[in-house]
Design a protein around this motif. Sequence first.
Motif, PDB file in Angstrom:
ATOM      1  N   ASP A 145      45.555  30.600  44.035  1.00  0.00           N
ATOM      2  CA  ASP A 145      45.600  31.214  42.715  1.00  0.00           C
ATOM      3  C   ASP A 145      44.477  32.236  42.616  1.00  0.00           C
ATOM      4  O   ASP A 145      43.644  32.366  43.519  1.00  0.00           O
ATOM      5  CB  ASP A 145      45.511  30.160  41.606  1.00  0.00           C
ATOM      6  CG  ASP A 145      44.271  29.277  41.725  1.00  0.00           C
ATOM      7  OD1 ASP A 145      43.224  29.775  42.187  1.00  0.00           O
ATOM      8  OD2 ASP A 145      44.341  28.094  41.347  1.00  0.00           O
ATOM      9  N   GLU A 162      41.777  32.392  40.808  1.00  0.00           N
ATOM     10  CA  GLU A 162      40.423  31.829  40.792  1.00  0.00           C
ATOM     11  C   GLU A 162      39.963  31.482  42.211  1.00  0.00           C
ATOM     12  O   GLU A 162      38.833  31.787  42.606  1.00  0.00           O
ATOM     13  CB  GLU A 162      40.403  30.577  39.913  1.00  0.00           C
ATOM     14  CG  GLU A 162      39.034  29.949  39.742  1.00  0.00           C
ATOM     15  CD  GLU A 162      38.101  30.727  38.827  1.00  0.00           C
ATOM     16  OE1 GLU A 162      36.882  30.468  38.875  1.00  0.00           O
ATOM     17  OE2 GLU A 162      38.598  31.596  38.074  1.00  0.00           O
ATOM     18  N   VAL A 177      37.831  34.796  43.214  1.00  0.00           N
ATOM     19  CA  VAL A 177      36.500  34.422  42.719  1.00  0.00           C
ATOM     20  C   VAL A 177      35.766  33.517  43.715  1.00  0.00           C
ATOM     21  O   VAL A 177      34.723  33.901  44.259  1.00  0.00           O
ATOM     22  CB  VAL A 177      36.606  33.724  41.345  1.00  0.00           C
ATOM     23  CG1 VAL A 177      35.202  33.361  40.840  1.00  0.00           C
ATOM     24  CG2 VAL A 177      37.312  34.616  40.338  1.00  0.00           C
ATOM     25  N   ASP A 178      36.296  32.327  43.931  1.00  0.00           N
ATOM     26  CA  ASP A 178      35.603  31.365  44.798  1.00  0.00           C
ATOM     27  C   ASP A 178      35.467  31.869  46.229  1.00  0.00           C
ATOM     28  O   ASP A 178      34.400  31.729  46.844  1.00  0.00           O
ATOM     29  CB  ASP A 178      36.335  30.021  44.786  1.00  0.00           C
ATOM     30  CG  ASP A 178      36.334  29.371  43.407  1.00  0.00           C
ATOM     31  OD1 ASP A 178      35.446  29.711  42.602  1.00  0.00           O
ATOM     32  OD2 ASP A 178      37.220  28.536  43.139  1.00  0.00           O
ATOM     33  N   LYS A 222      36.040  41.342  34.225  1.00  0.00           N
ATOM     34  CA  LYS A 222      36.054  39.905  33.977  1.00  0.00           C
ATOM     35  C   LYS A 222      36.410  39.549  32.539  1.00  0.00           C
ATOM     36  O   LYS A 222      36.723  38.393  32.246  1.00  0.00           O
ATOM     37  CB  LYS A 222      34.719  39.274  34.354  1.00  0.00           C
ATOM     38  CG  LYS A 222      33.521  39.781  33.582  1.00  0.00           C
ATOM     39  CD  LYS A 222      32.256  39.096  34.095  1.00  0.00           C
ATOM     40  CE  LYS A 222      31.032  39.571  33.338  1.00  0.00           C
ATOM     41  NZ  LYS A 222      29.803  38.869  33.831  1.00  0.00           N
ATOM     42  N   SER A 272      39.981  38.019  37.228  1.00  0.00           N
ATOM     43  CA  SER A 272      39.495  37.332  38.429  1.00  0.00           C
ATOM     44  C   SER A 272      38.841  38.309  39.400  1.00  0.00           C
ATOM     45  O   SER A 272      37.841  37.992  40.044  1.00  0.00           O
ATOM     46  CB  SER A 272      40.640  36.583  39.113  1.00  0.00           C
ATOM     47  OG  SER A 272      41.646  37.476  39.567  1.00  0.00           O
ATOM     48  N   GLU A 286      35.372  39.003  37.926  1.00  0.00           N
ATOM     49  CA  GLU A 286      34.468  37.881  38.136  1.00  0.00           C
ATOM     50  C   GLU A 286      34.066  37.791  39.607  1.00  0.00           C
ATOM     51  O   GLU A 286      32.912  37.479  39.928  1.00  0.00           O
ATOM     52  CB  GLU A 286      35.143  36.582  37.699  1.00  0.00           C
ATOM     53  CG  GLU A 286      34.286  35.338  37.855  1.00  0.00           C
ATOM     54  CD  GLU A 286      32.992  35.376  37.054  1.00  0.00           C
ATOM     55  OE1 GLU A 286      32.012  34.748  37.498  1.00  0.00           O
ATOM     56  OE2 GLU A 286      32.970  36.030  35.991  1.00  0.00           O
TER      57      GLU A 286
END
Length: 212
Positions: free
Chosen positions: A89, A91, A95-96, A123, A132, A135
Amino acid sequence: MSTSLVTVFGGTGFVGRHTVRALAKAGKRIRVAVRHPHQGFFLPPMGTVGQIALIKCDVREADQVAAAAAGADAIINLTGILYPRGGQDFEAVHVDAADAIAKAAKAVGARTLVHVSAIGADKDSESGYAASKGEGEARVRDAFPGAAIVRPSLVFGPEDEFFNRFAAPGARAAGTAADRRRPYPIPAGVRRRHGGRHRVPGAGSRAGRQGL
């Protein structure tokens, strides 16, 4: 061939394959970090023997990201998705993974980190995709302040996933329409119906001239 090593995350995608090819032409050693290495078997022939190596890496796993970054002088993050699917996804990927890659680049002492984001990354955006991406950029700046962040607009070409996605239905429809007009061969001795009567097309008929 240069002794410097470049790790490319997302090297099997549309942008990735062209990036790997360009790096190979520049004489760089390249490590391509990809979740399914067998999907990148087409990459090594772009360089000389041993110049391009594939390594298994799921960008959602920090330890695998760290292993892929080890010893790299430069790191390029091309990972990204247009829409969530499976266990991926926005995120997790935007992001991660971006955070993990930037931290790994800092930890191994990489001199260069190129993070490919997207135009409109913000973001605070109402779009999950744009938010995303924004971020992700913030995480990259925090972990690796000197990172080069690139915000391309729509990237297209013969192998892209954008125009080809829209073109595919049209191509299938055109093929179906052409199939309706295409004369199909009929095995010898099989009769076909013409105006309610059965006959075998003769050599002088139109069907016969077409080889039916």
